[in-house]
Design a protein around this motif. Structure first.
Motif, PDB file in Angstrom:
ATOM      1  N   ASN A  61      11.518   2.211 -12.100  1.00  0.00           N
ATOM      2  CA  ASN A  61      10.929   0.935 -12.486  1.00  0.00           C
ATOM      3  C   ASN A  61      11.664   0.415 -13.714  1.00  0.00           C
ATOM      4  O   ASN A  61      11.955   1.193 -14.634  1.00  0.00           O
ATOM      5  N   ILE A  62      11.943  -0.881 -13.734  1.00  0.00           N
ATOM      6  CA  ILE A  62      12.661  -1.479 -14.855  1.00  0.00           C
ATOM      7  C   ILE A  62      11.801  -2.569 -15.474  1.00  0.00           C
ATOM      8  O   ILE A  62      11.311  -3.465 -14.769  1.00  0.00           O
ATOM      9  N   GLN A 113       9.969   8.186 -11.841  1.00  0.00           N
ATOM     10  CA  GLN A 113       8.767   8.475 -11.075  1.00  0.00           C
ATOM     11  C   GLN A 113       8.024   9.699 -11.590  1.00  0.00           C
ATOM     12  O   GLN A 113       6.833   9.871 -11.288  1.00  0.00           O
ATOM     13  N   ASP A 114       8.710  10.543 -12.392  1.00  0.00           N
ATOM     14  CA  ASP A 114       8.029  11.716 -12.949  1.00  0.00           C
ATOM     15  C   ASP A 114       7.360  11.411 -14.288  1.00  0.00           C
ATOM     16  O   ASP A 114       6.860  12.309 -14.959  1.00  0.00           O
ATOM     17  N   GLY A 115       7.353  10.125 -14.683  1.00  0.00           N
ATOM     18  CA  GLY A 115       6.664   9.725 -15.897  1.00  0.00           C
ATOM     19  C   GLY A 115       7.553   9.545 -17.105  1.00  0.00           C
ATOM     20  O   GLY A 115       7.111   8.979 -18.123  1.00  0.00           O
ATOM     21  N   LEU A 159      14.361   1.332   5.163  1.00  0.00           N
ATOM     22  CA  LEU A 159      13.213   1.428   4.275  1.00  0.00           C
ATOM     23  C   LEU A 159      13.598   0.858   2.917  1.00  0.00           C
ATOM     24  O   LEU A 159      14.622   1.243   2.347  1.00  0.00           O
ATOM     25  N   ALA A 160      12.795  -0.064   2.404  1.00  0.00           N
ATOM     26  CA  ALA A 160      13.028  -0.650   1.082  1.00  0.00           C
ATOM     27  C   ALA A 160      12.043  -0.029   0.101  1.00  0.00           C
ATOM     28  O   ALA A 160      10.831  -0.080   0.309  1.00  0.00           O
ATOM     29  N   ILE A 161      12.584   0.546  -0.985  1.00  0.00           N
ATOM     30  CA  ILE A 161      11.755   1.245  -1.967  1.00  0.00           C
ATOM     31  C   ILE A 161      11.836   0.508  -3.297  1.00  0.00           C
ATOM     32  O   ILE A 161      12.932   0.218  -3.791  1.00  0.00           O
ATOM     33  N   GLY A 162      10.697   0.185  -3.883  1.00  0.00           N
ATOM     34  CA  GLY A 162      10.682  -0.526  -5.155  1.00  0.00           C
ATOM     35  C   GLY A 162       9.314  -0.503  -5.795  1.00  0.00           C
ATOM     36  O   GLY A 162       8.416   0.243  -5.367  1.00  0.00           O
ATOM     37  N   ASN A 163       9.157  -1.339  -6.837  1.00  0.00           N
ATOM     38  CA  ASN A 163       7.910  -1.377  -7.600  1.00  0.00           C
ATOM     39  C   ASN A 163       7.384  -2.808  -7.666  1.00  0.00           C
ATOM     40  O   ASN A 163       7.402  -3.442  -8.717  1.00  0.00           O
ATOM     41  N   PRO A 164       6.912  -3.356  -6.554  1.00  0.00           N
ATOM     42  CA  PRO A 164       6.454  -4.747  -6.563  1.00  0.00           C
ATOM     43  C   PRO A 164       5.176  -4.933  -7.369  1.00  0.00           C
ATOM     44  O   PRO A 164       4.249  -4.136  -7.273  1.00  0.00           O
ATOM     45  N   TYR A 165       5.157  -5.997  -8.163  1.00  0.00           N
ATOM     46  CA  TYR A 165       3.972  -6.385  -8.928  1.00  0.00           C
ATOM     47  C   TYR A 165       3.475  -5.287  -9.870  1.00  0.00           C
ATOM     48  O   TYR A 165       2.333  -5.325 -10.324  1.00  0.00           O
ATOM     49  N   ILE A 167       2.536  -2.337  -9.254  1.00  0.00           N
ATOM     50  CA  ILE A 167       1.389  -1.587  -8.728  1.00  0.00           C
ATOM     51  C   ILE A 167       1.768  -0.145  -8.413  1.00  0.00           C
ATOM     52  O   ILE A 167       0.943   0.643  -7.969  1.00  0.00           O
ATOM     53  N   GLY A 168       3.018   0.221  -8.653  1.00  0.00           N
ATOM     54  CA  GLY A 168       3.489   1.553  -8.310  1.00  0.00           C
ATOM     55  C   GLY A 168       4.488   1.483  -7.174  1.00  0.00           C
ATOM     56  O   GLY A 168       4.605   0.471  -6.487  1.00  0.00           O
TER      57      GLY A 168
END
Length: 349
Positions: A61-62, A113-115, A159-165, A167-168
């Motif tokens: 996430n950016i 993703q690990d915090g 498969l598209a992987i991201g962090n929309p809005y 929400i995770g």
């Protein structure tokens, strides 16, 4: 002696048979494992769990913050923040993302993703391909799997992987409807993958992977028509090979230098008319093309002595030429074949 020979022959045959069986088990085990993973409670299911487990940890996430200058109606400047996604490309901490996620900002933070969270340095960006490279100082980073020899084909599941809005992390599934060329995007300087895997706000810059979890593109944008409306189910990604080249150049040079001659083209004309070449739709004033005498409606058929079959091919040839290069251009005007020489300039930033 004969009995010893028979015993020895029996032992050798047994050992040989055992080795053959072992080899078959080793070769077939991955396929058996896959078949078992598709069966639950006796029913066959389709799952992309293994692909996601391979790729998702390397998608970050950016969060970026910048300042918008004031206007006549609101003189005071204001702070804004943007949300996006990125992909960890190697263990040195280089991350690929979208240019528009980090454009004109002064603070960038990356969340794994690990915090873990890190301040990121902008190494360079390229608005023409909508790509940027970030660097974080971290260890034990998960790196996205890549397979550069595997071609993207129309009909492939992605498969598209991201962090929309914010929400995770989310995964959307789609199918490739076009790959290579510019699929109708006029004057683009990047080939694009077109698919219907949804790219919502905040997912730009994330990973587009195949069903093996291998990176095939950097998620880019949703299609917007000339009428201002979005195209339902039309999304784009920059192919991995293109993104890799841009990343390498940005790391080494800090910017990408492209050739430019100042023409607008119809990207679909050759396909629609079954012709090989480029239809010029516009020529910028005082551009290299204008100085060389090119005009709208000229039909280019060769650049630098080599035939051009389409607008993407011709634009790539110009973009890949060093500024100052003289290119001989052959074209048709009013059914008459003509030749001129264009001196390539640097694409304006």
């Amino acid at each position: 002696m004969q009995q010893l020979s028979s015993t020895l022959r029996f032992l050798l045959q047994s050992v040989g048979l055992g080795l053959v069986v072992a080899a078959i088990v080793i070769i077939a085990k991955p396929f058996w494992a896959q078949s078992e993973s598709l069966r639950q409670n006796g029913n066959e299911i389709t799952s992309f769990n293994q692909a996601v487990r391979k790729a998702a940890p390397a998608v970050v996430n950016i969060y970026s913050m910048g300042e918008i200058q004031g206007s006549y109606y609101q003189p005071q400047s204001s702070r804004v923040w943007r949300l996006g996604s990125g992909v960890i490309m190697d263990s040195q901490g280089y991350i690929l993302t979208a240019h528009h996620v980090v454009d004109n900002v002064d603070k960038i933070e990356v969340a794994l993703q690990d915090g873990r969270r890190y301040a990121a340095q902008l190494i360079g960006s390229d608005r023409y391909t909508d790509l940027a490279v970030l660097k974080i100082d971290a260890e034990n980073l998960p790196v996205i799997p890549v397979q550069s020899t595997r071609r993207v084909r129309v009909g492939d599941i992605v498969l598209a992987i991201g962090n929309p809005y914010n929400i995770g992390q989310t995964i959307t599934q789609g199918i490739v409807s076009a790959s290579g060329g510019r699929v109708g995007v006029s004057n683009s300087y990047s080939d694009l993958i077109q698919m219907d895997a949804v790219i919502n706000q905040g997912a730009s810059g994330g990973a587009l992977v195949n069903t093996a979890g291998e990176l095939i593109g950097i998620n880019n944008a949703r299609y917007n028509s000339a009428f201002g409306d979005g195209g339902e189910g039309i999304y784009f990604a920059v192919p991995y090979e293109n993104a890799r080249k841009v990343m390498k150049t940005l790391i080494q040079e800090g910017k990408v230098v492209r050739g430019y001659i100042g023409i607008s083209v119809n990207p679909n004309f050759s396909e629609e008319q079954s012709l090989s070449g480029i239809l010029i739709t516009g020529v910028e004033r005082n551009s290299p093309a204008a100085k060389a005498g090119l005009q709208p409606n000229d039909f280019l058929v060769a650049i630098g002595g080599d035939p051009v079959r389409s607008a993407p091919e011709g634009l790539d040839r110009v973009a890949g030429s060093e500024p100052g290069t003289k290119l001989e251009v052959e074209f048709y005007r009013n059914e008459k074949r003509m030749t001129t020489t264009v001196t390539v300039a640097e694409l304006p930033r």
